[in-house]
Design an enzyme around this catalytic site. Structure first.
Site: not given
Ligand code: UD1
Length: 389
Positions: A207
Site C-alpha cells: 500500500h
Molecule cells: C495510511 C497511512 C499509512 C498507514 C496506512 C495503513 C498516512 C500518510 N498514511 O495510508 O502510514 O500505513 O494508512 O492503512 O497517514 N480509503 C478507503 N477507506 C478508508 C480509508 C481510506 O477506501 O477507510 C481509501 C481512500 O480512497 C483513500 C485511500 O484509501 O484515498 C488512502 O487512504 P489514506 O488514509 O489517505 O492513506 P493510506 O494509504 O491508507
C-alpha cells in the site's frame, strides 16, 4: 484528580497500538481517557471491525475528516481537533505511530500548550519521500514524552538533539495486542475459508505510495506475485488505496487469492501460519518478527531495523526480479529465529502508563512540559521495577 488524557487515533495501525494502552489505563484509577477518532480511516473493514475485534470502546468523538490530500487531511484534523481540545483542555494528548492524524494532533496540542506523548517515537527511514517520515519528525520534535519501541528509536532521537530525559525505551505496544489476541485469532476459520494449508502459502500486502501510485511499478509487482503463485498459493488482501490503483491500471491478474482488507484476527491468523510474508507495511515487519515467520520487505529502507537484526525480516528492495528470487531462496532456506527484541513482551503499555503516572504524581501534572522523568525507563530496561506486569 485523575490525569485527563485525550487519545487520538485515525488510521488502521493506530487502533492496534492504542487498544492495549486504553485497556491498561482503564484498569488504573489514575487515568481518565477520552478517545478521539479523526475519521482518516472510515470504511467498516478499515476501522469499525478493528474496534470490535480489539474490544476498544466506541470513540467519544469522531472528527470525520475522511480521505483527501495530505494537506486536506492534516488541516481537517487540526481545525476540528482544536475546537475539541480547547473545550476539554486535557492534561495530555496521546498519539501513536506515524500517520497524518498523528502529526496533525501533535501540532494542535503543541500550539495549545498541551503536553504530547508519542508512542513509537524515534523510528526513522531517513527517506523524506515517505509521507510517514515527515510525520515522525514533526511529531517527535513536538513531543514531551517519547516512547521508543526499539533501540534505534532512542539513538535517532538523541542524534536529533532530543533531551535524554524525555526518551523512554518501553517496547512495542503492537506486540502487546498480538500476544493478547493470538489465541483468539487461532479460532478463526480463515485458512479453511480461503482453502489454505498451514505453512503452505504466502501472504502479500502492498500500500505504500512508492509501490502502488506508480502504475508501472504496481503492475510489475502484481505480475511478480502472480509468478510466485506458481510455486505456492499467494493471498493478497488488497488495501483500498491499492484497489483503487489496480482498478485504474485495469489490472485483471489471475492466480492470486485476492481478498478485501481482513480484520485483525483473521489477518493475524493468516500471517501466523504463513510460510512467507511479502509486505511494504511497517507493522507487519514487527508482527512477523514475533511470529517468527519469514518476512520480505519490498522497500529500499526500513525504519524498524531491529526486525532485521533480531527478527525474520529482510529488505529486498522494489525490483520485482530481485524480490521473486529472494522469495524462492527463502522458501528453500527459511531464516533462523532469534531472541525477540528487548521489551517486545506484551507489557509495553504498562511501562508507558507507569511513566505517565509516576511523572504526574511526582511533579504535579500541570508542570509536566519538558520535565518528564522516570529513571526506571530511561534509555534502557525497566530493571527491577515491578509495576508493569
Ligand atoms: C495510511 C497511512 C499509512 C498507514 C496506512 C495503513 C498516512 C500518510 N498514511 O495510508 O502510514 O500505513 O494508512 O492503512 O497517514 N480509503 C478507503 N477507506 C478508508 C480509508 C481510506 O477506501 O477507510 C481509501 C481512500 O480512497 C483513500 C485511500 O484509501 O484515498 C488512502 O487512504 P489514506 O488514509 O489517505 O492513506 P493510506 O494509504 O491508507
Amino acid at each position: 484528580m485523575k490525569i485527563q488524557i485525550s487519545a487520538i487515533v485515525g488510521a488502521r495501525p493506530n487502533f492496534v497500538k492504542m487498544a492495549p494502552i486504553l485497556e491498561e489505563a482503564g484498569r488504573r484509577s489514575a487515568f481518565q481517557c477520552r478517545l478521539i477518532h479523526t475519521g482518516q480511516h472510515y470504511s467498516p473493514e478499515m476501522s469499525a471491525t478493528f474496534f470490535d475485534e480489539l474490544g476498544m470502546p466506541a470513540p467519544d468523538v469522531n472528527l470525520e475528516i475522511g480521505s483527501g490530500s495530505h494537506t486536506a487531511q492534516t488541516a481537517g484534523v487540526m481545525l476540528r481537533l482544536e475546537t475539541e481540545l480547547n473545550e476539554r483542555r486535557p492534561d495530555l494528548v496521546l498519539v501513536v505511530g506515524d500517520v497524518n492524524s498523528t502529526m496533525a494532533a501533535a501540532l494542535v496540542a503543541s500550539k495549545l500548550g498541551i503536553p504530547v506523548a508519542h508512542v513509537e517515537a524515534g523510528l526513522r527511514s531517513f527517506d523524506r519521500r515517505m509521507p510517514e517520515e515527515t510525520n515522525r519528525l514533526v511529531t517527535d520534535v513536538l513531543s514531551d514524552y517519547l516512547f521508543a519501541s526499539e533501540p534505534s528509536g532512542v539513538r535517532n532521537l538523541l542524534a536529533e538533539g532530543i533531551p535524554e530525559e524525555r526518551i523512554f525505551l518501553v517496547g512495542n505496544v503492537m506486540i502487546d495486542t498480538l500476544m493478547k489476541m493470538r489465541d483468539k485469532a487461532a479460532q478463526t476459520g480463515v485458512l479453511d475459508r480461503l482453502g489454505l494449508k498451514r505453512r503452505e502459502y504466502a501472504v502479500a500486502t502492498l500500500h505504500r505510495p512508492s509501490n502502488v501510485d506508480d502504475r508501472e511499478q504496481l503492475v510489475s509487482l502484481v505480475n511478480m506475485l502472480t509468478e510466485l503463485s506458481r510455486h505456492l498459493p499467494v493471498v493478497f488482501p488488497v488495501h483500498p488505496r491499492t484497489k483503487e490503483r489496480m482498478e485504474g491500471a485495469r489490472l485483471t491478474e489471475r492466480g492470486l487469492i485476492l481478498t478485501e482488507p481482513l480484520g485483525y484476527l483473521e489477518f493475524l491468523r493468516l500471517t501466523s501460519e504463513a510460510r512467507l510474508v511479502l509486505t511494504d507495511s511497517g507493522g507487519i515487519q514487527e508482527e512477523t518478527t514475533i511470529l517468527q515467520v519469514a518476512c520480505l520487505t519490498m522497500r529500499e529502507n526500513t525504519e524498524r531495523p531491529v526486525t532485521i537484526e533480531n527478527g525474520t525480516n529482510r529488505l529486498v528492495g522494489t525490483n520485482p526480479e530481485t524480490i521473486l528470487q529472494a522469495a524462492l531462496d527463502t522458501l528453500d532456506a527459511p531464516p533462523k529465529s532469534l531472541a525477540p527484541p528487548e521489551f517486545w513482551d506484551g507489557k509495553a503499555s504498562g511501562r508507558i502508563l507507569d511513566v505517565l503516572e509516576g511523572s504526574g504524581n511526582r511533579i504535579g501534572w500541570g508542570a509536566l512540559r519538558h520535565t518528564a522523568n522516570a529513571p526506571e525507563y530511561k534509555l534502557r530496561s525497566p530493571g527491577r521495577h515491578s509495576g508493569c506486569t
